[in-house]
Enzyme design. Structure first.
Site, mmCIF file in Angstrom:
data_model
loop_
_atom_site.group_PDB
_atom_site.id
_atom_site.type_symbol
_atom_site.label_atom_id
_atom_site.label_comp_id
_atom_site.label_asym_id
_atom_site.label_seq_id
_atom_site.Cartn_x
_atom_site.Cartn_y
_atom_site.Cartn_z
ATOM 1 N N GLY A 11 30.621 69.810 82.205
ATOM 2 C CA GLY A 11 31.153 70.182 80.889
ATOM 3 C C GLY A 11 30.431 69.433 79.785
ATOM 4 O O GLY A 11 29.472 68.697 80.028
ATOM 5 N N PHE A 12 30.944 69.624 78.575
ATOM 6 C CA PHE A 12 30.293 69.028 77.397
ATOM 7 C C PHE A 12 30.310 67.492 77.458
ATOM 8 O O PHE A 12 29.256 66.847 77.513
ATOM 9 C CB PHE A 12 30.988 69.593 76.151
ATOM 10 C CG PHE A 12 30.909 68.747 74.937
ATOM 11 C CD1 PHE A 12 29.683 68.333 74.437
ATOM 12 C CD2 PHE A 12 32.070 68.365 74.269
ATOM 13 C CE1 PHE A 12 29.619 67.545 73.288
ATOM 14 C CE2 PHE A 12 32.018 67.584 73.134
ATOM 15 C CZ PHE A 12 30.787 67.161 72.641
ATOM 16 N N ASP A 32 32.656 70.167 89.733
ATOM 17 C CA ASP A 32 32.920 71.097 88.628
ATOM 18 C C ASP A 32 32.999 72.508 89.193
ATOM 19 O O ASP A 32 32.158 72.894 90.008
ATOM 20 C CB ASP A 32 31.785 70.986 87.588
ATOM 21 C CG ASP A 32 32.203 71.507 86.223
ATOM 22 O OD1 ASP A 32 32.621 72.687 86.160
ATOM 23 O OD2 ASP A 32 32.148 70.751 85.245
ATOM 24 N N GLY A 37 32.489 74.718 82.449
ATOM 25 C CA GLY A 37 31.277 73.897 82.506
ATOM 26 C C GLY A 37 30.067 74.784 82.779
ATOM 27 O O GLY A 37 30.205 75.986 83.040
ATOM 28 N N LEU A 77 37.656 64.245 84.075
ATOM 29 C CA LEU A 77 37.533 65.030 82.844
ATOM 30 C C LEU A 77 37.845 66.506 83.059
ATOM 31 O O LEU A 77 37.984 67.247 82.082
ATOM 32 C CB LEU A 77 36.101 64.912 82.279
ATOM 33 C CG LEU A 77 35.767 63.641 81.512
ATOM 34 C CD1 LEU A 77 35.462 62.497 82.444
ATOM 35 C CD2 LEU A 77 34.599 63.855 80.587
ATOM 36 N N THR A 96 45.990 73.571 86.356
ATOM 37 C CA THR A 96 44.761 72.766 86.410
ATOM 38 C C THR A 96 45.052 71.340 85.985
ATOM 39 O O THR A 96 44.630 70.374 86.636
ATOM 40 C CB THR A 96 43.681 73.353 85.469
ATOM 41 O OG1 THR A 96 43.543 74.726 85.747
ATOM 42 C CG2 THR A 96 42.360 72.641 85.640
ATOM 43 N N TYR A 150 49.427 72.486 76.360
ATOM 44 C CA TYR A 150 48.337 71.548 76.625
ATOM 45 C C TYR A 150 48.799 70.105 76.425
ATOM 46 O O TYR A 150 48.604 69.248 77.299
ATOM 47 C CB TYR A 150 47.170 71.889 75.688
ATOM 48 C CG TYR A 150 45.926 71.066 75.887
ATOM 49 C CD1 TYR A 150 45.215 71.117 77.076
ATOM 50 C CD2 TYR A 150 45.444 70.262 74.860
ATOM 51 C CE1 TYR A 150 44.059 70.368 77.249
ATOM 52 C CE2 TYR A 150 44.281 69.515 75.019
ATOM 53 C CZ TYR A 150 43.593 69.573 76.215
ATOM 54 O OH TYR A 150 42.449 68.828 76.371
#
Ligand code: UDP
Length: 336
Positions: A11-12, A32, A37, A77, A96, A150
């Site tokens: 991912g970022f 990942d 990602g 992450l 998740t 979230y």
């Protein structure tokens, strides 16, 4: 040298972290599922002898079990990202975030693996006491508003991490990331800065949601990464906070952000030989929230971190200002 696991490492933020860990001599396994990602993010290190890439999910218990058994530290992450995705897929978001983190923490507790759990400034919700400090009360909206899924799921992650620490001595620290930005961040999941940069480079208009008077503080990912690494080294030993904010406290309104993006894009164009554009070309369009998101969407008026803990425990310092951030993101976009 450590053996490190980075979940969400393609991912970022995860890819920048992976690069820095490899550069510091660690061996890194990246887990990942490439849902948000992208392997391209790891292009610079794809042939690095210290990197192992595993295309798999944090929901795969057997896999998580094996990987954590092989690791000294896990940077967790992997997560659902972006307000839009959360609103569109709340079940997947909860699963998740909660189930995935449960898998990671349960195994880490068995092996004593150090954990850096990335959480979010969203957990402060609609708090009105600005800046937000780690010990502040949180104020979330009702369960009928999916935006809060979230924040609530991430809060549960934090509770679970600290519960494992309390009951089983798990060496863990929770990091609340404020708006982290920089090269490789995708606008596809709603994040404002990559969207504005792309819109301006394509000739506009830039679309601001709501009045645009809401504020955020944007921090360059390369200022965040060293602090994450430092937390991983300290987790569970010595001077390490339970929960810590990381971000910038340079506050900017979204309207001002749009103006600054136009300004920098214009400068880039002129450097590339284009004639100065008529300022009226720099269009900013305001879109009501219910059109941008869903009916009844609640946005936050201000979001600013209190960085006292980060400074005290980590000597945390932001070294890149908003102008540098925007320039880096323009440069990255132009290279793509
Ligand atoms: N925003 C905007 N235009 C966009 C995307 C986002 O005006 O194309 C606004 C959004 O409503 C919010 C701010 O920019 O007020 C930051 O949004 P982002 O999703 O990047 O982060 P967060 O809301 O989680 O702080």
């Amino acid at each position: 040298m450590s053996q490190v696991l980075v979940t969400g490492g393609a991912g970022f933020v995860g890819s920048h972290l992976t690069e820095a860990l490899l550069a510091s001599g660690d061996r890194v396994a990246v887990l990942d599922d490439l849902s948000t990602g992208n392997r391209e993010n790891l292009r610079a290190v794809q042939n690095h002898p210290g990197l192992t890439f595993i295309d798999g999910s944090i929901l795969d218990r057997t896999l998580v079990h094996r990987l954590i058994h092989e690791s000294d530290t896990v940077y967790h992450l992997a997560s659902a990202v972006g307000v839009r995705l959360v609103i569109e897929q709340p079940v997947r978001t909860i699963q998740t975030i909660v189930e995935g983190t449960d898998n990671v923490l349960t195994v880490a507790r068995q092996t004593g693996c150090r954990v850096v759990l990335t959480s979010t400034s969203e957990v402060y919700g609609k708090g009105v006491r600005v800046p937000f400090a780690e010990g502040d009360d949180v104020v979330l909206g009702p369960t009928t508003r999916r935006r809060w899924v979230y924040a609530c799921a991430k809060m549960l992650d934090e509770f679970l991490a600290l519960a494992h620490r309390h009951e089983g001595g798990l060496p863990v620290t929770c990091v609340r990331l404020f708006n982290t930005v920089g090269p490789r961040q995708s606008g596809a999941y709603g994040m404002v800065l990559p969207r504005f940069v792309k819109q301006a480079l394509e000739g506009g208009p830039i679309t601001v949601y709501g009045s645009g008077e809401q504020t955020r503080c944007f921090c360059h990912v390369l200022d965040i990464v060293p602090a994450l690494i430092e937390l991983g080294r300290r987790s569970g030993i010595g001077d390490c906070p339970d929960v810590v904010n990381l971000g910038s406290d340079e506050e900017v309104s979204i309207n001002e952000l749009a103006r600054r993006v136009w300004q920098e894009v214009e400068l880039t164009r002129q450097k590339g030989g284009d004639p100065a554009a008529d300022a009226t070309r720099q269009r900013i369009e305001h879109i009501p929230y219910e059109q941008a998101y869903v009916e009844g969407f609640e946005d936050l008026g201000r979001r600013v971190p209190d960085l006292t803990q980060a400074q005290r425990h980590l000597g945390f310092n932001v070294t890149r200002n908003l102008q540098q951030i925007i320039r880096d993101m323009i440069e990255y976009s132009c290279e793509q």
